[in-house]
Design an enzyme around this catalytic site. Structure first.
Site, PDB file in Angstrom:
ATOM      1  N   ASP A  32      -0.040   6.753  -3.444  1.00 58.75           N
ATOM      2  CA  ASP A  32      -1.196   7.615  -3.711  1.00 58.75           C
ATOM      3  C   ASP A  32      -2.001   7.003  -4.841  1.00 58.75           C
ATOM      4  O   ASP A  32      -1.433   6.405  -5.756  1.00 58.75           O
ATOM      5  CB  ASP A  32      -0.731   9.023  -4.100  1.00 58.75           C
ATOM      6  CG  ASP A  32      -1.738  10.102  -3.734  1.00 58.75           C
ATOM      7  OD1 ASP A  32      -2.854  10.082  -4.308  1.00 58.75           O
ATOM      8  OD2 ASP A  32      -1.422  10.969  -2.905  1.00 58.75           O
ATOM      9  N   ASN A  33      -3.332   7.150  -4.781  1.00 61.51           N
ATOM     10  CA  ASN A  33      -4.162   6.678  -5.896  1.00 61.51           C
ATOM     11  C   ASN A  33      -4.538   7.812  -6.849  1.00 61.51           C
ATOM     12  O   ASN A  33      -5.244   7.599  -7.825  1.00 61.51           O
ATOM     13  CB  ASN A  33      -5.419   5.969  -5.384  1.00 61.51           C
ATOM     14  CG  ASN A  33      -6.406   6.917  -4.720  1.00 61.51           C
ATOM     15  OD1 ASN A  33      -6.091   8.072  -4.451  1.00 61.51           O
ATOM     16  ND2 ASN A  33      -7.604   6.418  -4.443  1.00 61.51           N
ATOM     17  N   LEU A  62      -1.556  -3.592   1.393  1.00 61.46           N
ATOM     18  CA  LEU A  62      -0.287  -3.162   0.807  1.00 61.46           C
ATOM     19  C   LEU A  62       0.822  -4.022   1.408  1.00 61.46           C
ATOM     20  O   LEU A  62       0.932  -4.130   2.638  1.00 61.46           O
ATOM     21  CB  LEU A  62      -0.058  -1.679   1.129  1.00 61.46           C
ATOM     22  CG  LEU A  62       1.158  -0.977   0.543  1.00 61.46           C
ATOM     23  CD1 LEU A  62       1.103  -0.977  -0.981  1.00 61.46           C
ATOM     24  CD2 LEU A  62       1.217   0.460   1.054  1.00 61.46           C
ATOM     25  N   THR A  91     -11.876   4.723   2.670  1.00 58.65           N
ATOM     26  CA  THR A  91     -10.464   5.123   2.715  1.00 58.65           C
ATOM     27  C   THR A  91     -10.005   5.298   4.154  1.00 58.65           C
ATOM     28  O   THR A  91      -8.914   4.858   4.531  1.00 58.65           O
ATOM     29  CB  THR A  91     -10.247   6.413   1.916  1.00 58.65           C
ATOM     30  OG1 THR A  91     -10.635   6.185   0.558  1.00 58.65           O
ATOM     31  CG2 THR A  91      -8.798   6.850   1.958  1.00 58.65           C
ATOM     32  N   TYR A 144     -16.542  11.908   6.193  1.00 58.36           N
ATOM     33  CA  TYR A 144     -15.187  12.310   6.598  1.00 58.36           C
ATOM     34  C   TYR A 144     -15.057  12.338   8.113  1.00 58.36           C
ATOM     35  O   TYR A 144     -14.148  11.726   8.681  1.00 58.36           O
ATOM     36  CB  TYR A 144     -14.874  13.684   6.000  1.00 58.36           C
ATOM     37  CG  TYR A 144     -13.460  14.155   6.240  1.00 58.36           C
ATOM     38  CD1 TYR A 144     -12.381  13.521   5.628  1.00 58.36           C
ATOM     39  CD2 TYR A 144     -13.201  15.241   7.069  1.00 58.36           C
ATOM     40  CE1 TYR A 144     -11.081  13.949   5.837  1.00 58.36           C
ATOM     41  CE2 TYR A 144     -11.909  15.683   7.279  1.00 58.36           C
ATOM     42  CZ  TYR A 144     -10.853  15.038   6.663  1.00 58.36           C
ATOM     43  OH  TYR A 144      -9.560  15.474   6.886  1.00 58.36           O
ATOM     44  N   THR A 174      -4.883  23.773   7.575  1.00 55.61           N
ATOM     45  CA  THR A 174      -3.509  23.951   7.110  1.00 55.61           C
ATOM     46  C   THR A 174      -3.553  24.477   5.683  1.00 55.61           C
ATOM     47  O   THR A 174      -4.423  24.104   4.899  1.00 55.61           O
ATOM     48  CB  THR A 174      -2.748  22.610   7.176  1.00 55.61           C
ATOM     49  OG1 THR A 174      -2.814  22.112   8.518  1.00 55.61           O
ATOM     50  CG2 THR A 174      -1.294  22.773   6.785  1.00 55.61           C
TER      51      THR A 174
END
Length: 314
Positions: A32-33, A62, A91, A144, A174
């Site tokens: 996580d950033n 990564l 992202t 998004y 959620t």
């Protein structure tokens, strides 16, 4: 022992997923950033020997050795993803490219946390996986919506071109403990405002609908999807098919909290969907899954979480 990578693992759903995987005996690498993830969400896991935390931004490659990947990295609430829309798109898109590249190198399965927002403001109700959506590609939510749609494209192209074992989950609304109190989502907004006896903000006339899935049920579904055979790619709608209007939700929250809050009405945000309810027949057939937590039960647990967070007792 399975070593599982969870990106966005300090976020709301990600932290619950990390916790459940540990309970099932996995080694968990949480990445996580901390743009929207919170260290407090996973602080109780840091003493677990099978849990590792890595601060990293998935827009950069990564290099790790793992057996499976859950990609949940992306701000998911409008307030957060519109704060830096260019980074939000990066992202989703660069994150997908980097993690799919990792899955390709390691020859491992990878699950993408996609979203009901790929359907935009739907003209089909309820939404099935066959529906292509009704999305504004240049609006304030596009970073998004279109970022997630492009990520799905990349997942399926990597699957077709490189044979990657992909799983795509389209997550509908959620809620539950560990939601950020200022994330701007309707459940957290209403609960925090009600607990503070502030006016509850209703956008439009409050007749727009959503379907709310408790986080424990969502984690069940994600793990079941990851456990399917390699030919099962999705996309699968994951959510609760029971629909509520914003007015119904506000009245329920006021009643459950004993709040003195009144309702205040504001203009509807641009491109805000009028209806949102998943058709989950595929999830029932493929996963043998459907949510079991009633809204009142889930809200009680969420209200108590926010009481503790806001130090209101009770």
């Amino acid at each position: 022992m399975i070593r599982t990578l969870v990106t966005g693992g300090a976020g709301f759903i990600g932290s619950h997923l990390c916790e459940r995987l540990l309970q099932q005996g996995h080694e968990v690498l949480c990445v996580d950033n901390f743009f929207t993830g919170q260290r407090s969400n996973i602080s109780h896991l840091l003493r677990e020997l099978r849990f590792e935390l890595l601060r990293h931004d998935v827009t950069f490659p990564l290099y790790v050795e793992v057996d499976a990947i859950y990609n949940l990295a992306c701000p998911a609430s409008p307030i957060h993803y519109q704060f830096d829309p260019v980074q939000t798109t990066k992202t989703s898109v660069l994150g997908a490219i980097n993690l799919l590249g990792l899955a390709k190198r390691l020859k491992i399965p990878i699950l993408q946390a996609s979203t009901s927002e790929v359907y935009g403001d739907p003209e089909v109700h309820p939404q099935t996986e066959a529906y292509w959506g009704h999305v504004n590609p240049i609006g304030p939510r596009s970073c998004y919506d279109e970022g997630k749609r492009c990520a799905e494209t990349l997942f399926f192209d990597y699957h077709r071109q490189h044979g990657i074992d992909i799983k795509v989950a389209r997550i509908f609304n959620t809620y539950g403990p560990r939601m950020h109190p200022s994330d701007g989502r309707v459940v957290s907004n209403f609960i925090v405002q009600a607990l503070r006896n502030e006016p509850i903000t209703i956008y439009g006339q409050g007749l727009q609908t959503r379907s709310f899935c408790f986080v424990d049920d969502m984690v069940d579904a994600l793990i079941k999807l990851m456990g399917t055979a390699s030919g099962v790619t999705g996309p699968l709608n994951l959510g609760n098919p029971v629909e509520f209007s914003m007015l119904q939700l506000a009245e329920l929250v006021i009643d459950m909290t004993g709040s003195r809050s009144t309702l205040t009405f504001m203009p509807l945000p641009q491109d805000d969907p009028q209806q949102r309810r998943p058709d989950i027949n595929q999830a029932k057939d493929v996963l043998g899954w459907m949510p079991s937590t009633q809204l009142t039960e889930g809200l009680q647990r969420t209200v108590q979480y926010f009481k503790d967070q806001l130090q209101l007792g009770g």
